[in-house]
Write a protein that holds these residues in place. Sequence first.
Motif, PDB file in Angstrom:
ATOM      1  N   GLU A   1      54.802  38.537   9.412  1.00  0.00           N
ATOM      2  CA  GLU A   1      54.509  39.290   8.185  1.00  0.00           C
ATOM      3  C   GLU A   1      53.010  39.329   7.910  1.00  0.00           C
ATOM      4  O   GLU A   1      52.464  40.365   7.528  1.00  0.00           O
TER       5      GLU A   1
ATOM      6  N   GLU B   1      55.445  43.692   2.638  1.00  0.00           N
ATOM      7  CA  GLU B   1      55.323  42.713   3.729  1.00  0.00           C
ATOM      8  C   GLU B   1      54.700  41.421   3.199  1.00  0.00           C
ATOM      9  O   GLU B   1      55.101  40.319   3.578  1.00  0.00           O
TER      10      GLU B   1
ATOM     11  N   HIS C   1      57.329  39.530   1.562  1.00  0.00           N
ATOM     12  CA  HIS C   1      58.176  38.836   2.546  1.00  0.00           C
ATOM     13  C   HIS C   1      57.510  37.528   2.988  1.00  0.00           C
ATOM     14  O   HIS C   1      58.167  36.487   3.073  1.00  0.00           O
TER      15      HIS C   1
ATOM     16  N   GLU D   1      63.074  46.021   6.145  1.00  0.00           N
ATOM     17  CA  GLU D   1      62.496  46.377   7.448  1.00  0.00           C
ATOM     18  C   GLU D   1      63.230  47.578   8.057  1.00  0.00           C
ATOM     19  O   GLU D   1      62.612  48.452   8.669  1.00  0.00           O
TER      20      GLU D   1
HETATM   21 FE   LIG Z   1      58.363  42.406   6.307  1.00  0.00          FE
END
Ligand SMILES: [Fe+2]
Length: 169
Positions: free
Chosen positions: A33, A66, A69, A149
């Motif tokens: 990530e 991202e 994440h 994703e």
């Molecule tokens: Fe991601």
Amino acid sequence: MSGDRGSKDILAEENKEDREKLVGMLKKAYWMEIETVMSYVANSVNPDGVRASEIKESLQTDIQEELGHAQQFAARIKELYGVVPGSKEFTAEQDYLQPPEEQTDIPAVIRGVIQAEAGAIGFYNEIIEFAGEHDPVTEDMMIAILRDEQGHMRLFEGFLREYEAEGLA
Ligand SMILES: [Fe+2]
Ligand SMILES: [Fe+2]
């Protein structure tokens, strides 16, 4: 129920080995990530031309997701008695998301994004499989992230189809 922690409890001492394996997988996912954030920042700025803006805007949005994440993985590593790694442990792997020769080469960026997302999807499915047997909380988190994703990949597959249909990729 004092002291009797079920065999499915990932935080129980008897499950240390599985827990450490899971932490290792989460560390790898964390770095994926972080590298994706770096690559998307660059690719949300570098591309030139009238066709670039849609791609750049889309990557700008993805950067935040991202990063989110990465933060979720970091939090879960900590909850599993792990330590979030420092930056000196980082090794770059995304050869396919380096800046292209020409900054008007949008298909190169699109293909790189698809490869990054497909890589995340493949690895997160592995984590889901392992977590499914040992840690339903991590499994649950991973399933939600996997959906993000998949959404990213589908969006960029759509961009690529358009370029291909117009003979530009
Ligand atoms: Fe991601
Ligand atoms: Fe993504």
